[in-house]
Design a protein around this motif. Structure first.
Motif, short mmCIF file in Angstrom:
data_model
loop_
_atom_site.label_atom_id
_atom_site.label_comp_id
_atom_site.label_asym_id
_atom_site.label_seq_id
_atom_site.Cartn_x
_atom_site.Cartn_y
_atom_site.Cartn_z
N THR A 377 -37.39 -31.47 1.16
CA THR A 377 -38.68 -31.18 1.77
C THR A 377 -39.64 -32.33 1.47
O THR A 377 -39.31 -33.25 0.71
CB THR A 377 -39.28 -29.87 1.23
OG1 THR A 377 -39.56 -30.03 -0.17
CG2 THR A 377 -38.31 -28.71 1.42
N GLU A 378 -40.83 -32.28 2.06
CA GLU A 378 -41.81 -33.32 1.80
C GLU A 378 -42.25 -33.31 0.34
O GLU A 378 -42.59 -34.35 -0.23
CB GLU A 378 -43.02 -33.14 2.71
CG GLU A 378 -42.73 -33.41 4.18
CD GLU A 378 -43.98 -33.33 5.02
OE1 GLU A 378 -45.08 -33.12 4.44
OE2 GLU A 378 -43.89 -33.47 6.25
N GLU A 379 -42.24 -32.13 -0.28
CA GLU A 379 -42.72 -32.01 -1.65
C GLU A 379 -41.68 -32.51 -2.66
O GLU A 379 -42.03 -33.19 -3.64
CB GLU A 379 -43.07 -30.56 -1.97
CG GLU A 379 -44.28 -30.03 -1.24
CD GLU A 379 -43.98 -29.70 0.22
OE1 GLU A 379 -42.80 -29.41 0.54
OE2 GLU A 379 -44.93 -29.78 1.04
N LYS A 380 -40.42 -32.18 -2.45
CA LYS A 380 -39.41 -32.55 -3.43
C LYS A 380 -38.02 -32.48 -2.82
O LYS A 380 -37.81 -31.93 -1.73
CB LYS A 380 -39.47 -31.64 -4.65
CG LYS A 380 -39.04 -30.19 -4.40
CD LYS A 380 -39.04 -29.37 -5.68
CE LYS A 380 -38.60 -27.93 -5.41
NZ LYS A 380 -38.57 -27.12 -6.65
N VAL A 381 -37.07 -33.05 -3.56
CA VAL A 381 -35.64 -32.92 -3.24
C VAL A 381 -35.04 -32.04 -4.31
O VAL A 381 -34.95 -32.43 -5.48
CB VAL A 381 -34.94 -34.29 -3.21
CG1 VAL A 381 -33.46 -34.12 -2.92
CG2 VAL A 381 -35.59 -35.20 -2.19
N HIS A 382 -34.66 -30.84 -3.93
CA HIS A 382 -34.14 -29.86 -4.88
C HIS A 382 -32.61 -29.91 -4.85
O HIS A 382 -31.99 -29.66 -3.81
CB HIS A 382 -34.63 -28.46 -4.50
CG HIS A 382 -34.26 -27.40 -5.49
ND1 HIS A 382 -34.33 -26.06 -5.20
CD2 HIS A 382 -33.82 -27.49 -6.79
CE1 HIS A 382 -33.96 -25.37 -6.26
NE2 HIS A 382 -33.64 -26.22 -7.23
N LEU A 383 -32.00 -30.25 -5.98
CA LEU A 383 -30.54 -30.35 -6.10
C LEU A 383 -30.06 -29.39 -7.17
O LEU A 383 -30.65 -29.30 -8.25
CB LEU A 383 -30.13 -31.77 -6.47
CG LEU A 383 -30.60 -32.91 -5.57
CD1 LEU A 383 -30.23 -34.25 -6.19
CD2 LEU A 383 -30.01 -32.77 -4.18
N VAL A 384 -28.97 -28.70 -6.89
CA VAL A 384 -28.38 -27.78 -7.86
C VAL A 384 -26.87 -27.87 -7.77
O VAL A 384 -26.31 -27.80 -6.67
CB VAL A 384 -28.80 -26.31 -7.60
CG1 VAL A 384 -28.25 -25.41 -8.71
CG2 VAL A 384 -30.31 -26.18 -7.51
N GLY A 385 -26.20 -28.03 -8.92
CA GLY A 385 -24.75 -28.01 -8.86
C GLY A 385 -24.08 -28.57 -10.10
O GLY A 385 -24.74 -28.96 -11.07
N PRO A 386 -22.76 -28.65 -10.05
CA PRO A 386 -21.97 -29.11 -11.19
C PRO A 386 -21.80 -30.63 -11.18
O PRO A 386 -21.10 -31.17 -10.33
CB PRO A 386 -20.62 -28.40 -10.98
CG PRO A 386 -20.52 -28.24 -9.48
CD PRO A 386 -21.92 -28.11 -8.97
N ILE A 387 -22.43 -31.30 -12.11
CA ILE A 387 -22.40 -32.76 -12.13
C ILE A 387 -22.36 -33.24 -13.58
O ILE A 387 -23.09 -32.75 -14.42
CB ILE A 387 -23.62 -33.35 -11.38
CG1 ILE A 387 -23.53 -34.87 -11.26
CG2 ILE A 387 -24.93 -32.92 -12.00
CD1 ILE A 387 -22.44 -35.34 -10.33
N GLN A 388 -21.51 -34.22 -13.86
CA GLN A 388 -21.41 -34.78 -15.21
C GLN A 388 -22.45 -35.86 -15.47
O GLN A 388 -22.74 -36.18 -16.62
CB GLN A 388 -20.00 -35.35 -15.43
CG GLN A 388 -18.90 -34.30 -15.48
CD GLN A 388 -17.53 -34.92 -15.70
OE1 GLN A 388 -16.69 -34.86 -14.82
NE2 GLN A 388 -17.30 -35.53 -16.85
N THR A 389 -22.99 -36.44 -14.41
CA THR A 389 -23.96 -37.53 -14.54
C THR A 389 -25.22 -37.21 -13.74
O THR A 389 -25.46 -37.82 -12.69
CB THR A 389 -23.35 -38.86 -14.04
OG1 THR A 389 -22.79 -38.62 -12.73
CG2 THR A 389 -22.26 -39.35 -14.97
N PRO A 390 -26.04 -36.30 -14.20
CA PRO A 390 -27.20 -35.88 -13.40
C PRO A 390 -28.20 -36.99 -13.17
O PRO A 390 -28.74 -37.11 -12.06
CB PRO A 390 -27.80 -34.73 -14.23
CG PRO A 390 -27.27 -34.91 -15.61
CD PRO A 390 -25.91 -35.50 -15.44
N GLU A 391 -28.47 -37.82 -14.18
CA GLU A 391 -29.48 -38.86 -14.01
C GLU A 391 -29.04 -39.91 -12.99
O GLU A 391 -29.80 -40.29 -12.09
CB GLU A 391 -29.79 -39.54 -15.34
CG GLU A 391 -30.89 -40.60 -15.22
CD GLU A 391 -31.27 -41.21 -16.56
OE1 GLU A 391 -32.09 -42.15 -16.57
OE2 GLU A 391 -30.75 -40.75 -17.60
#
Length: 745
Positions: A377-391
């Protein structure tokens, strides 16, 4: 062995304190790893009862009723850090574990560093800082209680969140939490001795175990939100191909289909600006089907008629085999370490042994297929899930979408298997591009077939090892590696036997392929350990010396104090060898029990394993593996034992059965009907022993996997008389036949 000392200092500014929580609680936030970033500031006053943990990272929350919540910042991939890291804090905080609640933190680069699940380093890097945050919080609470009583803090003791003074009066943490919040954060806080531990060193069930066994929402596949649609992606059917055209008319008419479009342009732009991405994302456009369910999306995708063309060579396993052999026979190598004069030592040797070992590609075979949620969205990018390297993944998404890093809000779910596959967030990056184009919240889900056909595989490798013997001693050792793709995850030149042999050389060469490869559980060593340890057994046979004594004699030559490049401890290695010999009954088993021995160092941990094989119906059957591990202090023995056993069984299964071949750029197996994993009937008993030396913890998620294949190979050699040079071992069944005299016996 050097350590990263930046993780071992406590910075007072890394504490977050709020002295005016309406609910009467003390909020202590702490960078669980480096604790040295200057931008950490106190949060505004907030009602503790309505506190949303997603607003914070890595902190202790103490309520006025004495309950403690500890947030764990690292991805939980089954290695148990969501349990063990809070245990470390709770130990120094001195609270009852039954009163501790654990929550998963989100990605927060302002307060954390190394929010990564990889390399078996979470506990090692966090050890000192985790203890310091718990100890500092405890001292603040004790000081508050002492001030109320008008006594010196040194007169007070603490047990399970209850503070007691010399007169026998008591106060709970919840009683003094408001007062403690007014105090300065202390420096140079003393830490507990290992003999004082009440939580660490005790078997502790996984904090998520009840949710896991009752099917509560924990994993990425479980995540849902209002208005979400599901995405399934049609990718090139073989490596080296790209999309020409497609007809989606039939698919669009199917029930549940929301939209069909292509992605790829932004991804191609990202691969051009970020070199690392080029090895994990195809340059081709991909066809995306959006639907109201995964089933509808995947079913519609099958109805699409697509035309693909070959743009780079369609490669096959047979071609790779010839190329790797040619590399080993050639002279275009990068030398990673060279001691003495290997060429002269071989010329002067009385005996020379040279052998070549071969390994195939391997998929990661995660139980939970790749998936990720994205809403742009214009406000943010919302991500959710299984990840070993989030940054790293969040950074790639920001570049992909042309957004600021602060626009990316990434939440980590529990991961249903990673093994290195989820170090590479290509599936999260795809989800973000899809959501950006769809203007909807999207859940991207891979099928099992897509997971295996469009994977990032363990590379195919060949090792050639050569040793020279002069006057009964090993005087030369030359290790060559030929790998498909980058040698980034190949040889480790400063592990054993580096420093043990005067003339020692390690060389590597690679062939660049369009097949995507990368880290696979215990990178660098998962195949090398088997090759090296099988070779040492054969070398001992050639020299007519005891196999274990040969290893011990070589370790006697190692002087790490004179060579700072050496990464292992010869003394710690000799200790695990000694204990493994004792615990396995090495050399004392009945004649029908054939044993194989290995010792290995990786991920900062020393391991020795002994495999027991027996003959049943004319075939060698693996019955047991005794595993001895020196990983320093064991925070949670129950979790540690699970890691050891899982690593051993994974190593056994893949060395015995694992193989993924390619034909014309496409894997020959895309599900478990054709790709063999270890089955229950094949699994040996694993007996685990830890070395109790009181030293700081080292890695444990990966170190027991690499030696397992070597232990099995050496035991099979004892049982059959045949040496195994290729994985998987079942690929050469003729070498697994037991001599007739053994069957009769």
């Amino acid at each position: 062995m050097s350590t990263n000392n930046t993780f071992n200092t406590l910075n007072r500014r890394a504490f977050l304190r709020n002295s005016s929580l309406a609910g009467g609680g003390l909020l202590i936030g702490f960078n669980l790893f480096q604790a040295c970033k200057p931008k950490v500031i106190a949060e505004p006053a907030i009602d503790l009862a309505s506190l949303d943990y997603n607003d914070f990272n890595a902190f202790i929350k103490i309520a006025d009723n004495g309950a403690v919540t500890i947030f764990s910042p690292n991805p939980e991939v089954g290695q148990g850090v969501k349990t063990s890291m809070p245990m470390i804090i709770a130990e120094e905080l001195d609270v009852a574990w039954d009163n501790v609640y654990v929550e998963q933190g989100i990605l927060d680069t302002n307060n954390y560093t190394r929010q990564v699940a990889g390399g078996s380093q979470s506990i090692r890097f966090g050890w000192d800082a985790l203890r310091q945050t718990g100890a500092a919080a405890k001292q603040m609470l004790v000081s508050a209680a002492a001030a109320r009583w008008g006594v010196d803090p040194s007169e007070c003791t603490v047990s399970e969140g209850i503070i007691t003074n010399a007169a026998g009066e008591t106060l709970g943490y919840g009683d003094v939490v408001k007062d403690a919040a007014q105090l300065e954060v202390p420096e140079n806080v003393p830490l507990k001795k290992t003999s004082e531990y009440k939580i660490m060193g005790k078997d502790t069930p996984n904090v998520d175990i009840d949710k896991i066994i009752t099917g509560k929402s924990l994993y990425g596949m479980d995540y849902k939100t209002e208005g979400m649609v599901y995405a399934s992606v049609m990718r090139p059917p073989a490596f080296g191909q790209k999309l020409v055209s497609y007809d989606d008319s039939a698919a669009r008419a199917m029930p549940g289909v929301v939209d069909i479009f292509t992605i790829g342009e932004k991804l191609r732009g990202l691969t051009e600006s970020v070199p690392r991405i080029t090895s994990i994302i195809s340059d081709s456009d991909k066809i995306v089907v959006l639907a109201n369910s995964t089933w509808e999306a995947m079913k519609a995708k099958k109805a699409i008629k697509a035309e693909w063309e070959e743009v780079t060579k369609a490669e096959s396993t047979e071609e790779h085999d010839k190329i790797l052999t040619s590399l080993l026979d050639g002279n275009k190598f990068e030398t990673l370490r060279s001691d003495g004069n290997v060429k002269k030592a071989f010329a002067d040797a009385d005996q020379v042994l040279e052998r070549t070992f071969e390994s195939p590609f391997l998929p990661h075979s995660c139980m939970e297929p790749m998936n990720f949620f994205a809403n742009v969205t214009e406000e943010k990018v919302h991500l959710v899930g299984p990840i070993q390297t989030p940054e790293g993944t969040a950074g790639f998404v920001a570049q992909l979408l042309g957004r600021e890093a602060d626009d990316i809000h990434l939440e980590m779910t529990r991961i249903g298997g990673g093994f290195g596959r989820r170090l590479y967030g290509n599936f999260a990056i795809e989800a973000a591009e899809i959501a950006d184009k769809a203007k909807k919240p999207v859940k991207l889900v891979f099928s099992r077939e897509e997971d295996m056909e469009d994977g990032i595989y363990r590379m195919s490798i060949k090792y050639r090892i050569k040793a020279g013997v002069k006057d009964g001693k090993v005087t030369a050792y030359h290790l060559k590696e030929a790998a498909v793709n980058s040698n980034m995850y190949g040889l480790v030149p400063n592990f054993f036997p580096a420093g043990a042999i005067e003339n020692y050389q390690v060389d590597t060469a690679k062939y660049d392929s369009n097949i995507t490869t990368g880290a696979w559980r215990a990178p660098y060593t998962n195949f090398l350990a088997y090759a090296e340890q099988s070779f040492f057994d054969e070398l001992a046979e050639l020299m007519e010396v005891d196999k274990i004594q040969l290893r011990l004699d070589l370790l006697d030559n190692v002087k790490p104090e004179e060579d700072e490049r050496i990464q292992y401890s010869p003394d710690r290695m000799k200790e695990v060898i000694k204990v493994a010999v004792e615990k396995s009954g090495w050399g004392k088993k009945p004649e029908h029990v054939h044993q194989g021995f290995v010792n290995y160092y990786c991920h900062n941990t020393h391991v020795a394993e002994v495999a027991d094989v027996e003959i049943e119906n004319g075939e060698p059957v693996l019955k047991k593996i005794t595993c001895v591990v020196d990983c320093g202090i064991v925070v949670n023995p129950l979790g540690a034992k699970n890691l050891v056993e899982g690593g051993v069984l994974d190593g056994v299964g893949h060395s015995m059965f694992g193989e993924l071949a390619f034909k014309d750029g496409k894997p020959t197996a895309n599900n478990f009907d054709k790709y063999r994993l270890l089955r229950i009937k094949d699994a040996p008993v694993v007996e685990t022993h830890f070395i109790d030396n009181g030293l700081s913890p080292t890695g444990l998620g990966e170190p027991t996997l690499p030696p397992a294949g070597g232990a099995v190979a050496n035991a099979f050699k004892s049982a059959t008389g045949n040496r195994l040079y290729k994985q998987p071992f079942t690929k050469t069944p003729e070498l697994l036949k037991v001599p007739e005299k053994e069957i009769i016996g």
